[in-house]
Design an enzyme around this catalytic site. Sequence first.
Site, PDB file in Angstrom:
ATOM      1  N   TRP A  55       6.768  -3.991  12.076  1.00 35.07           N
ATOM      2  CA  TRP A  55       5.242  -4.470  11.628  1.00 35.07           C
ATOM      3  C   TRP A  55       4.683  -5.528  11.717  1.00 35.07           C
ATOM      4  O   TRP A  55       4.420  -6.794  10.518  1.00 35.07           O
ATOM      5  CB  TRP A  55       6.025  -4.778   9.615  1.00 35.07           C
ATOM      6  CG  TRP A  55       6.896  -3.637   9.110  1.00 35.07           C
ATOM      7  CD1 TRP A  55       6.453  -2.586   8.874  1.00 35.07           C
ATOM      8  CD2 TRP A  55       8.512  -3.656   9.518  1.00 35.07           C
ATOM      9  NE1 TRP A  55       7.085  -1.712   8.181  1.00 35.07           N
ATOM     10  CE2 TRP A  55       8.330  -2.487   8.744  1.00 35.07           C
ATOM     11  CE3 TRP A  55       9.316  -3.798  10.497  1.00 35.07           C
ATOM     12  CZ2 TRP A  55       9.499  -1.603   8.031  1.00 35.07           C
ATOM     13  CZ3 TRP A  55      10.422  -3.273   9.699  1.00 35.07           C
ATOM     14  CH2 TRP A  55      10.562  -2.434   9.027  1.00 35.07           C
ATOM     15  N   HIS A  56       4.411  -5.899  13.127  1.00 41.47           N
ATOM     16  CA  HIS A  56       3.718  -6.141  13.900  1.00 41.47           C
ATOM     17  C   HIS A  56       2.733  -5.407  14.324  1.00 41.47           C
ATOM     18  O   HIS A  56       1.963  -5.434  15.909  1.00 41.47           O
ATOM     19  CB  HIS A  56       4.816  -6.836  14.953  1.00 41.47           C
ATOM     20  CG  HIS A  56       5.174  -7.727  14.540  1.00 41.47           C
ATOM     21  ND1 HIS A  56       6.691  -8.319  15.669  1.00 41.47           N
ATOM     22  CD2 HIS A  56       5.676  -8.640  13.345  1.00 41.47           C
ATOM     23  CE1 HIS A  56       7.413  -8.983  14.632  1.00 41.47           C
ATOM     24  NE2 HIS A  56       6.992  -8.931  13.523  1.00 41.47           N
ATOM     25  N   TRP A 101       0.951  -1.244   0.125  1.00 39.58           N
ATOM     26  CA  TRP A 101      -0.456   0.055   0.155  1.00 39.58           C
ATOM     27  C   TRP A 101       0.867   0.158  -0.011  1.00 39.58           C
ATOM     28  O   TRP A 101       1.756   1.939   0.926  1.00 39.58           O
ATOM     29  CB  TRP A 101      -1.106  -0.166   1.404  1.00 39.58           C
ATOM     30  CG  TRP A 101      -2.227  -1.041   0.998  1.00 39.58           C
ATOM     31  CD1 TRP A 101      -1.994  -2.359   1.892  1.00 39.58           C
ATOM     32  CD2 TRP A 101      -3.143  -0.686   0.591  1.00 39.58           C
ATOM     33  NE1 TRP A 101      -3.207  -3.228   1.971  1.00 39.58           N
ATOM     34  CE2 TRP A 101      -3.910  -2.502   0.590  1.00 39.58           C
ATOM     35  CE3 TRP A 101      -4.128   0.245   0.261  1.00 39.58           C
ATOM     36  CZ2 TRP A 101      -5.160  -2.461   0.263  1.00 39.58           C
ATOM     37  CZ3 TRP A 101      -5.295  -0.278  -0.649  1.00 39.58           C
ATOM     38  CH2 TRP A 101      -5.467  -1.572  -0.323  1.00 39.58           C
TER      39      TRP A 101
END
Length: 581
Positions: A504-505, A63
């Site tokens: 990125w969790h 994205w």
Amino acid sequence: MDYSHIIIGGGSAGSVLANRLSARSANRVLLLEAGQDTPPGQVPKEIEDTYPGTAYFDPRFHWTDLKVRTQVVSHNDPHAAPPPLRKYEQARVLGGGSSINGQMANRGAPTDFDEWEARGAAGWNWQSVLPYFKKVERDLDIADEWHGRDGPITVTRIPEARWPAHARATAEAFRQAGFKHLPDQNGRFEDGYFPVTVSIDGQKRVSAAVGYLNEQVRARGNLTISTRTQVTGLLFEGRRCVGVTALVEGQPREFRGREVILSAGAIHSPAILLRNGIGPVGHLREMGIELRSALPGVGQRLMDHPSISLSSFIRRPARLTDAHSRRHILLGLRYSSGIPEAPRGDMFVAVASKSAWHSVGQQIASLLAFVNKTYSESGQVRLASTRWQEEPVVEFNLLSDRRDLDRLMAGFRMLAAIQLSAPLAAVTTDPFPAAYSDKVRAIGVVNERNRWITRAIATLLDGPPALRSWLIEKYVVEGFTFRQVMQDEEALEAFIRKATIGVWHASCSCRMGREDDPMAVVDTEGRVRGIEGLRVVDASIFPVVPCANTNFPVLMTAEKIADAMLAEAAPVLAPGGSALA
């Protein structure tokens, strides 16, 4: 055509749900994914690669407009400048994060899931979730009570014989520091160092799409997979969700179904709820959105694992090459900070023997420490506008709890001692505090320009030691030197506050909990409070982020809820075996 289930998001959770729900022939399942497909035999080589650093930086799979703030945002001081926005590599491809992530296949601590239950997720304790972790995996190396042997996701470990000298030296440094060697990261949860468990079959990545949406599953007549499909809204009849609106290859479509499942991740799932009038009353009123269900927890208490990195230059003979492995993180360390509140194993170190795909990346190693058990729970997702095309406002507010800052400071000092120990000093030089800055991101994009630039820089770095040290301090270090942060406590704190990022969790923004918990968004089977026919099944429903990379907890969560959904819809049998109406 009407469907029994419409799944929004073909990531890890969506892939599991599409497989399991369509296994019942009476169901008619539609899976919607905004990104491209990765069909068998046509998986992009960047995704298939067991080295994730090219897929991870490839904008085709992201994205691309999504940006977030990781530092704490002050909403009480109108004069405070907001922290910088950072690009956030959220996956936009079938398989979701499992198609671009680091392929780390771990589960978390048993205490994590006992805490889930204590926070209101009845039936989600460790003994209840372990069978679903085992159901996910096919472990190629170990067969015991901790592991699955028949699951869709293949997991393995790279043996030490294939490690470069840097990884072996780091393991020896851990041993000399008193840490225990563990042969299995996913066995008994205890402190120690281990070969990391990864979701590969030895030759290529095994994403959720590869594992759960194989040729046999895709051949089911009751499963439709629609990629390059952007959901624009939800359809309602009163308080029941009855379908979605979407753009398919740019063309507007409408799909109706008995049940809609949001599996768009911890950033986009709450954003979809908010745009459709489900969330905090004040925020919806502020945005001019008609209230459909007052749920103050939507978008609130977003979490991630705060992390920091200590990097160094690897001497030429110790570097990772393809002759060893395409994997770059081969070794991990779990340890306990010792603070009274935290369970054991509250800290984690990933050892990267290569920091990026390019020539300079091959010369730089990183010890990446993150707070496995974080107490920073004040992040949030809010709408920037009512337009579905516009990304939401995302504030992680990492280090909002002082305990996280203190543990990262202590962790950095511990890593420095490891870095300066004899085993690592023999294979590395020039340690420096590293930051994942916009400059690093820019040079990480895979293109020919960056390939040539990094080759030229790498040649210089392999030159005289004095030149290398000057180049690293002049062009690589960003604001803080190793000596500075080791000698000045205030400099160390300032560096960590500035350079800490998540890993990125993203999770916990639509938490599951008890009926009497005002901040619970869904029940223990993902059903949205106050709305019929709508569930959320992804990392956003975690009551708290576990001590793990989140991909396997997401797979487990989807497996468990799919099982509950199928049991809920199963026919009741009469004593003779026939179905009762």
